[in-house]
Design a protein around this motif. Structure first.
Motif, short mmCIF file in Angstrom:
data_model
loop_
_atom_site.label_atom_id
_atom_site.label_comp_id
_atom_site.label_asym_id
_atom_site.label_seq_id
_atom_site.Cartn_x
_atom_site.Cartn_y
_atom_site.Cartn_z
N ILE A 86 0.84 -1.21 0.00
CA ILE A 86 0.00 0.00 0.00
C ILE A 86 0.87 1.25 0.00
CG2 ILE A 86 -1.67 1.32 1.36
CD1 ILE A 86 -2.78 -1.40 2.34
N LEU A 87 1.85 1.29 0.86
CA LEU A 87 2.71 2.48 0.98
C LEU A 87 3.56 2.71 -0.26
CD1 LEU A 87 3.88 2.10 4.70
CD2 LEU A 87 2.14 3.63 3.81
N SER A 88 3.80 1.65 -1.03
CA SER A 88 4.64 1.80 -2.23
C SER A 88 3.97 2.64 -3.31
CB SER A 88 5.00 0.43 -2.81
OG SER A 88 3.86 -0.21 -3.35
N PHE A 89 2.67 2.91 -3.18
CA PHE A 89 1.97 3.74 -4.16
C PHE A 89 2.03 5.23 -3.81
CE2 PHE A 89 0.05 -0.41 -4.87
CZ PHE A 89 0.00 -0.47 -6.25
N LEU A 90 2.61 5.56 -2.67
CA LEU A 90 2.64 6.96 -2.24
C LEU A 90 3.66 7.77 -3.02
CD1 LEU A 90 2.42 6.58 1.65
CD2 LEU A 90 0.56 6.93 0.02
N ASP A 91 3.39 9.08 -3.15
CA ASP A 91 4.38 9.98 -3.70
C ASP A 91 5.35 10.39 -2.60
OD1 ASP A 91 3.06 11.87 -2.16
OD2 ASP A 91 1.98 12.75 -3.84
N ALA A 92 6.33 11.22 -2.94
CA ALA A 92 7.40 11.53 -1.98
C ALA A 92 6.87 12.26 -0.76
CB ALA A 92 8.47 12.36 -2.68
N ARG A 121 10.12 3.82 -9.96
CA ARG A 121 8.85 4.12 -10.64
C ARG A 121 8.97 5.39 -11.47
NH1 ARG A 121 5.48 4.38 -6.40
NH2 ARG A 121 4.93 6.58 -6.42
N MET A 122 9.65 6.38 -10.95
CA MET A 122 9.83 7.63 -11.69
C MET A 122 10.73 7.42 -12.91
SD MET A 122 7.91 9.68 -10.10
CE MET A 122 8.33 11.14 -11.03
N VAL A 123 11.76 6.62 -12.76
CA VAL A 123 12.67 6.35 -13.87
C VAL A 123 11.96 5.61 -15.00
CG1 VAL A 123 14.73 5.03 -14.56
CG2 VAL A 123 14.78 6.43 -12.49
N ARG A 124 11.05 4.70 -14.62
CA ARG A 124 10.30 3.95 -15.63
C ARG A 124 9.33 4.82 -16.41
NH1 ARG A 124 10.13 -0.41 -11.80
NH2 ARG A 124 8.22 0.51 -10.96
N THR A 125 8.78 5.84 -15.77
CA THR A 125 7.67 6.58 -16.38
C THR A 125 8.04 7.98 -16.87
OG1 THR A 125 7.01 7.37 -14.16
CG2 THR A 125 5.98 5.35 -14.99
N PRO A 127 10.94 10.38 -18.80
CA PRO A 127 12.20 10.41 -19.53
C PRO A 127 13.27 11.27 -18.87
CG PRO A 127 10.33 10.79 -21.02
CD PRO A 127 9.79 10.83 -19.62
N LEU A 128 12.86 12.33 -18.18
CA LEU A 128 13.82 13.19 -17.50
C LEU A 128 14.53 12.43 -16.38
CD1 LEU A 128 15.15 15.90 -17.06
CD2 LEU A 128 13.11 16.66 -15.81
N TRP A 129 13.78 11.67 -15.60
CA TRP A 129 14.38 10.86 -14.55
C TRP A 129 15.28 9.79 -15.14
CZ3 TRP A 129 13.44 10.62 -9.06
CH2 TRP A 129 12.66 11.67 -8.58
N LYS A 130 14.84 9.17 -16.20
CA LYS A 130 15.65 8.13 -16.83
C LYS A 130 16.97 8.71 -17.34
CE LYS A 130 15.64 4.57 -20.42
NZ LYS A 130 16.34 3.62 -19.53
N GLY A 131 16.88 9.86 -17.98
CA GLY A 131 18.09 10.50 -18.49
C GLY A 131 19.06 10.88 -17.38
N LEU A 132 18.53 11.39 -16.28
CA LEU A 132 19.39 11.75 -15.15
C LEU A 132 20.04 10.51 -14.54
CD1 LEU A 132 17.36 14.51 -13.25
CD2 LEU A 132 19.61 14.76 -14.32
N SER A 133 19.28 9.41 -14.46
CA SER A 133 19.85 8.18 -13.87
C SER A 133 21.03 7.69 -14.70
CB SER A 133 18.77 7.10 -13.78
OG SER A 133 18.44 6.57 -15.06
N GLU A 134 20.95 7.85 -16.02
CA GLU A 134 22.04 7.42 -16.89
C GLU A 134 23.22 8.37 -16.82
OE1 GLU A 134 19.94 7.35 -20.54
OE2 GLU A 134 18.99 5.40 -20.17
N ARG A 135 22.94 9.67 -16.84
CA ARG A 135 24.02 10.66 -16.88
C ARG A 135 24.75 10.78 -15.55
NH1 ARG A 135 20.60 11.68 -20.77
NH2 ARG A 135 21.22 12.84 -22.64
N HIS A 136 24.03 10.64 -14.44
CA HIS A 136 24.66 10.76 -13.13
C HIS A 136 25.01 9.41 -12.51
CE1 HIS A 136 23.06 15.13 -12.38
NE2 HIS A 136 23.95 15.04 -13.35
N PHE A 143 16.71 -1.22 -9.83
CA PHE A 143 16.19 -2.43 -10.47
C PHE A 143 17.03 -3.66 -10.15
CE2 PHE A 143 15.19 1.25 -13.21
CZ PHE A 143 13.81 1.27 -13.04
N LYS A 144 17.49 -3.72 -8.90
CA LYS A 144 18.22 -4.90 -8.43
C LYS A 144 17.45 -5.48 -7.24
CE LYS A 144 22.73 -3.03 -9.81
NZ LYS A 144 22.84 -3.87 -11.00
#
Length: 493
Positions: A86-92, A121-125, A127-136, A143-144
């Motif tokens: 249940i708590l995993s659906f919460l925002d920050a 969840r943010m990285v999956r949905t 593109p800005l989060w995904k790009g930051l995860s790759e660049r930083h 995902f482990k």
């Protein structure tokens, strides 16, 4: 439930709770299943005692329920996985609040690695989060599973606000025009100009006025390869993981191996210059100065067959785009035409531009077009309505791209403009608020651009490719909207 029935049921619920003073750390809850007793039924009206609990009994029962609720969060009740889910659906913000409820909730959040899951969840949905995860490079910690070496929950909890700060900085850089500029000087020997380009994280592929295709290393900006074969300027291109497809003023379409640079196929169909092309999922659409649109089936790079020729425009067809539903074309005849992708039948015409249309992009229901009337128009493709007219460029709008947040346009006035897409789609937004920033670095007409969440890459008649980086910005000594630049020069041999 009737009041007397409710009272009876409450009376029959025997909840035994250990005294908190004498309870051990793992109190046991015994719930005796209530036996439901129907009120007495007779031929007359329903009867029964209406015995309401006293105020004292209510307070006592309330205290018992509160104690039970507290105990249900104990680990030995076996409900951690439910709480965690249940708590995993919460925002920050909600997750922060949940941590403050009690120590048990804080423990569930920590042991369940819920901050890690939120970031994933943010990285999956997004593109800005995904790009930051790759660049930083914090992508490697996501995902482990729990058996793998991963940092504790506290790492992800402290990482989250840093990501938010990075995002706010990037958004501010876009709004204020702060960027780091890199410049590739192509220095063509005979004729200057870079007509088209496409890029990914590793490379930039450009089509030039001097008939060549140049491939550049995205990191070092060095020229890796030059493809020759066209006998006219390379006006348009697109590539994927297998091939590069180019269209030229020599009226041909060529297919190249993206790795070796070998020519795999040459399509000779159009009678005049091939002005634009798009391909996706085994379908390719090309358009030409000869006023026609050609639809091709691409079984393989060497097996490409003409399916249909679309005729209807009264001037050169300058640009095409398509998806599974529609093919969209724009022409010097001032119109945008919509065709069915599956049947290739004509659907409708979008009218509104005062002069010829040079560029467009189509996605979902939205079409954005740029014209030699110096305006940009937003259209609803389903009903053909013009949703907004953007004014600001002083000459022909030559190239345009949009994503979920922005429209970026380039024009013959040498300027690149960044527009707020969501505001442009809001009819209440004042026209003066729509253009976020004007970028001026090119000394010639802007021919083509592409952008993502972090950068714009543009090409021009001035024979340069510019990389406008909104992520890696040094603010030392900068004036707003301008950045120190690095210049790379390639001299043809």
């Amino acid at each position: 439930m009737e009041p007397e029935m409710e009272d009876k049921t409450l009376e029959l619920m025997n909840i035994s709770v250990m005294d908190p003073q004498t309870a051990d750390r793992s109190p046991k809850i015994t719930v005796i299943k209530p036996t439901f007793i129907c009120p007495q039924v007779s031929n007359g009206p329903l009867t029964g005692s209406r015995k309401r609990p006293s105020e004292g009994n209510y307070e006592k029962e309330k205290d018992v329920c509160i104690q039970l609720f507290d105990q249900w969060s104990e680990a030995d009740q076996g409900l951690d996985h439910i709480a965690e889910n249940i708590l995993s659906f919460l925002d920050a913000r909600s997750l922060c609040s949940a941590e403050l409820v009690c120590k048990e909730w804080q423990r569930v959040i920590s042991e369940g690695m819920l901050w890690k899951k939120l970031i994933e969840r943010m990285v999956r949905t997004d593109p800005l989060w995904k790009g930051l995860s790759e660049r930083h490079q914090w992508e490697k910690y996501l995902f482990k599973n729990r058996t793998t070496e991963v940092p504790p929950n506290s790492y992800y909890r402290s990482l989250y606000p840093k990501i938010i700060q990075d995002i706010e900085t990037i958004e501010a850089n876009w709004r204020c025009g702060r960027h780091n500029l890199q410049r590739i000087q192509c220095r063509s020997e005979n004729s200057k100009g870079v007509y088209c380009l496409q890029y990914d994280d590793e490379k930039i592929i450009s089509g030039l006025r001097d008939n060549s295709i140049k491939i550049w290393d995205k990191q070092t900006l060095e020229c890796l390869k030059i493809l020759t074969g066209h006998t006219g300027s390379v006006l348009c291109l697109q590539y994927d993981e297998r091939v590069i497809v180019t269209g030229s003023s020599d009226s041909t379409v060529r297919v190249w191996d993206v790795n070796s640079g070998e020519v795999l196929n040459t399509l000779i169909h159009h009678n005049e210059a091939v002005l634009h092309l798009r391909f996706c999922n085994g379908l390719m659409v090309t358009c030409s100065k000869d006023r026609s649109i050609a639809v091709w089936d691409m079984a393989s790079p060497t097996d490409i067959s003409l399916r249909r020729v679309l005729v209807g425009h009264r001037a050169a067809v300058n640009v095409v785009d398509f998806d599974d539903k529609y093919i969209v074309s724009a022409s010097g005849d001032r119109t945008i035409k919509v065709w069915s992708t599956s049947t290739c039948e004509f659907v409708r015409t979008l009218n509104g531009h005062k002069r010829g249309i040079a560029c467009l992009q189509y996605r979902d229901r939205l079409v954005v077009s740029g014209s030699s009337d110096n305006t940009i128009r937003l259209w609803d493709i389903e009903c053909g309505a013009c949703l907004r007219v953007l004014e600001g460029h002083e000459e022909l709008v030559r190239c345009i791209r949009f994503d979920n947040k922005r429209i970026v346009s380039g024009a013959y006035d040498g300027k690149i403009k960044v527009w707020d897409l969501q505001a442009a789609l809001d009819p209440r937004a004042p026209a003066s608020t729509l253009c976020l920033r004007t970028l001026v670095e090119h000394s010639g007409r802007v021919f083509r651009l592409q952008f993502d969440e972090f950068q714009i890459i543009s090409s021009s008649h001035d024979d340069t490719i510019l990389i406008w980086d909104f992520l890696n910005v040094s603010t030392n000594g900068q004036t707003e909207g301008r950045s120190p630049s690095r210049t790379y020069t390639y001299i043809s041999r």
